[in-house]
Design an enzyme around this catalytic site. Structure first.
Site, PDB file in Angstrom:
ATOM      1  N   HIS A 282       0.867  -1.179   0.000  1.00 35.77           N
ATOM      2  CA  HIS A 282       0.000   0.000   0.000  1.00 35.77           C
ATOM      3  C   HIS A 282       0.906   1.233   0.000  1.00 35.77           C
ATOM      4  O   HIS A 282       0.931   2.009   0.944  1.00 35.77           O
ATOM      5  CB  HIS A 282      -0.952  -0.038   1.194  1.00 35.77           C
ATOM      6  CG  HIS A 282      -2.170   0.831   1.057  1.00 35.77           C
ATOM      7  ND1 HIS A 282      -3.462   0.361   1.221  1.00 35.77           N
ATOM      8  CD2 HIS A 282      -2.309   2.158   0.772  1.00 35.77           C
ATOM      9  CE1 HIS A 282      -4.329   1.354   1.050  1.00 35.77           C
ATOM     10  NE2 HIS A 282      -3.648   2.460   0.787  1.00 35.77           N
TER      11      HIS A 282
ATOM     12  N   GLU B 209     -12.522  -0.826  -0.378  1.00 33.09           N
ATOM     13  CA  GLU B 209     -12.540   0.491   0.263  1.00 33.09           C
ATOM     14  C   GLU B 209     -13.727   1.265  -0.269  1.00 33.09           C
ATOM     15  O   GLU B 209     -14.003   1.247  -1.473  1.00 33.09           O
ATOM     16  CB  GLU B 209     -11.286   1.332  -0.061  1.00 33.09           C
ATOM     17  CG  GLU B 209     -10.027   0.905   0.625  1.00 33.09           C
ATOM     18  CD  GLU B 209      -8.835   1.800   0.254  1.00 33.09           C
ATOM     19  OE1 GLU B 209      -9.023   2.972  -0.140  1.00 33.09           O
ATOM     20  OE2 GLU B 209      -7.706   1.301   0.344  1.00 33.09           O
TER      21      GLU B 209
HETATM   22  C1  PNW Z   1      -7.277   5.544  -1.643  1.00 27.64           C
HETATM   23  N1  PNW Z   1      -7.896   9.756  -6.551  1.00 27.64           N
HETATM   24  O1  PNW Z   1      -6.518   6.511  -2.295  1.00 27.64           O
HETATM   25  C2  PNW Z   1      -6.270   4.779  -0.803  1.00 27.64           C
HETATM   26  O2  PNW Z   1      -6.287   3.386  -1.009  1.00 27.64           O
HETATM   27  C3  PNW Z   1      -6.307   5.108   0.646  1.00 27.64           C
HETATM   28  O3  PNW Z   1      -5.051   4.863   1.226  1.00 27.64           O
HETATM   29  C4  PNW Z   1      -6.772   6.542   0.846  1.00 27.64           C
HETATM   30  O4  PNW Z   1      -6.669   6.960   2.181  1.00 27.64           O
HETATM   31  C5  PNW Z   1      -8.204   6.606   0.346  1.00 27.64           C
HETATM   32  O5  PNW Z   1      -8.316   6.166  -0.990  1.00 27.64           O
HETATM   33  C6  PNW Z   1      -8.820   7.998   0.444  1.00 27.64           C
HETATM   34  O6  PNW Z   1      -8.149   8.905  -0.384  1.00 27.64           O
HETATM   35  C7  PNW Z   1      -6.951   7.294  -3.342  1.00 27.64           C
HETATM   36  O7  PNW Z   1      -7.262  10.830  -6.706  1.00 27.64           O
HETATM   37  C8  PNW Z   1      -6.256   8.472  -3.556  1.00 27.64           C
HETATM   38  O8  PNW Z   1      -8.794   9.417  -7.351  1.00 27.64           O
HETATM   39  C9  PNW Z   1      -6.577   9.273  -4.624  1.00 27.64           C
HETATM   40  C10 PNW Z   1      -7.578   8.912  -5.486  1.00 27.64           C
HETATM   41  C11 PNW Z   1      -8.285   7.732  -5.276  1.00 27.64           C
HETATM   42  C12 PNW Z   1      -7.960   6.922  -4.205  1.00 27.64           C
END
Ligand code: PNW
Length: 461
Positions: free
Chosen positions: A127, A367
């Site tokens: 991760h 998630e």
């Molecule tokens: C996910 N986007 O990240 C991750 O798996 C987690 O660690 C994180 O805390 C969670 O979503 C919330 O952000 C993302 O820009 C980060 O589309 C960015 C994006 C999507 C998911």
């Protein structure tokens, strides 16, 4: 929750899997104990301006020392599954070579603690916390990193596979490659487009190599998977340039990963789009057979969807660089604190589409959740109506997808705790449990109690 949503949710299967998710760097803290070396996130957090408020994961939620109490909390919330990630530099400090016994021992204790509470451990091997030494050797754009990842995976697998049944190789390779190596907003903060596309391939190759080796070494039937972040890319209209913009977004965001994993080939239209930009995927003989090694479960992380247009403000469809225009337009929905639009139907459409285009691949929502500006009362309790409604509407969206034939086995909320939200630091709170960062006190929010009550009801049905 609205009656229509309640009814859909009540119809979820009785053997549905319920859980919560976290990741190592976002909660553990204890970054310099027991032989752990810096990951690319420790380094990136020290780049001026990279993280809001200059926050770092140095302390985070102190989960490394508070782990038993956090597991008890998961139990109190009636969750049957806990998805966590293993910190590579904690377990293999140099990114190659021997394991760190002290680092492995933490995950060993975590797994035992979970099993003692009858909670299924779901391990994510990566991760986003690449050992800095491997980034110094080139990082994911370099092919060797894929082999390093497979070796590291086997160190963890050998230590925990006697007790852990479900293994996820990567979390959201799109984020690792694009946010990390193309846009530079995540570690390691590089903005090198061809290198980012090489990173995509080497992440997928690492997944495939690790999958083959774990399968080979498995002491019994185990489940292996990968978690992708995807979304539904809606075209702004039926005009050809809008349809094209949505196709390209879906290609780079979803099919660039799903097609090689499920079908053993990169999508021809994406290869052509990349070629128009002068970029080639560095595929070698045999890679796609490795990448498409059979998996048992596909993890889907979902937060929002977007609408795409192929026209700029002046109605042009080609930019000054000679490439087709691609922009997002608002769907005119309410937004979370991340400024992400709340689009539950995008989750239904995504799950139904994946089940249609990639049949035979059971899915779990690994998630789903939302950041809101929480206001705790004097006791630390948060009435997070926005987050509670978000869970309800998205669970109804999952139920709708199941009713339309999609094979969805479970739902894991992001996240157990407020935590280090990457470039946004501690400002953005995704937890169903509030963390007071001054005292490290944990207080379940209304949304946590909503999920707990729901799970208990559905189990007794
Ligand atoms: C996910 N986007 O990240 C991750 O798996 C987690 O660690 C994180 O805390 C969670 O979503 C919330 O952000 C993302 O820009 C980060 O589309 C960015 C994006 C999507 C998911």
């Amino acid at each position: 929750a609205p009656a229509a949503e309640q009814e859909l949710i009540a119809g979820l299967p009785s053997d549905f899997r319920w859980g919560v998710a976290t990741s190592a760097y976002q909660i553990e803290g204890a970054v310099d104990v027991d032989g752990r070396t810096p990951s690319i996130w420790d380094t990136f957090c020290r780049v001026r301006g990279a993280i809001d408020n200059g926050d770092t994961g140095d302390v985070a939620c102190e989960h490394y020392t508070r782990m038993p109490a956090d597991v008890a909390l998961i139990k109190d919330l009636s969750m049957d599954t806990y998805r966590f990630s293993v910190s590579w530099p904690r377990v293999q400090p140099h990114g190659k070579g021997p394991a760190s016994p002290a680092g492995l021992a933490f995950y060993d204790r975590l797994v035992d603690e979970l099993l003692a509470q009858s909670i299924d451990p779901w391990v994510t091997l990566y991760h986003w916390d690449l050992p800095q030494e491997l980034e110094d050797a080139g990082g994911w754009p370099v092919r060797d990193t894929a082999y390093r990842f497979a070796d590291y995976s086997m160190l963890v697998f050998d230590a925990l596979s006697d007790r852990v049944n479900t293994w996820t190789t990567l979390n959201e390779p799109w984020c690792s490659a694009m946010l990390g190596y193309a846009y530079g907003v995540h570690a390691p903060g590089r903005k090198e487009y061809p290198a980012a596309v090489a990173a995509v391939h080497h992440l997928l190759l690492g997944h495939g190599l690790a999958t083959e080796r774990m399968r080979e070494a498995a002491p019994r039937a185990i489940d292996i998977g990968i978690t992708l972040n995807a979304a539904t890319a809606y075209p702004a209209s039926d005009a050809q340039p809008d349809l094209e913009a949505a196709r390209r977004a879906d290609g780079m965001g979803a099919r660039l990963y799903l097609d090689p994993l499920a079908h053993g080939r990169y999508p021809a239209d994406v290869i052509a789009d990349l070629a128009a930009e002068g970029v080639e995927i560095p595929v070698q003989q045999g890679d796609l057979a490795t990448i498409s090694a059979p998996i048992d479960v596909l993890g889907v992380n979902y937060y929002f969807s977007q609408k795409f247009t192929g026209f700029d403000e002046n109605g042009r469809t080609v930019g000054d660089n000679g490439l087709p225009i691609s922009r997002t337009l608002p769907l005119d929905k309410p937004r979370t604190a991340m400024d992400w639009e709340i689009v539950p139907e995008g989750l239904t459409d995504l799950l139904v589409r994946i089940s249609r285009d990639y049949p035979g691949l059971p899915m779990v929502v690994t998630e789903n959740g939302a950041a809101f500006d929480d206001t705790p009362d004097a006791s630390g309790y948060v009435v997070d109506d926005g987050r509670t409604a978000y869970f309800s509407s998205h669970l109804a969206a999952v139920a709708t997808a199941i009713n339309q034939g999609a094979d969805i086995r479970g739902y894991l909320a992001w996240s157990l705790l407020d935590n280090f939200e990457w470039a946004y630091g501690y400002e953005k709170r995704f937890g169903i449990v509030r963390v007071d960062y001054d005292t490290q006190t944990r207080t379940p929010k209304q949304s946590a109690l909503y999920l707990r009550d729901l799970i208990q009801q559905l189990r007794t049905n």
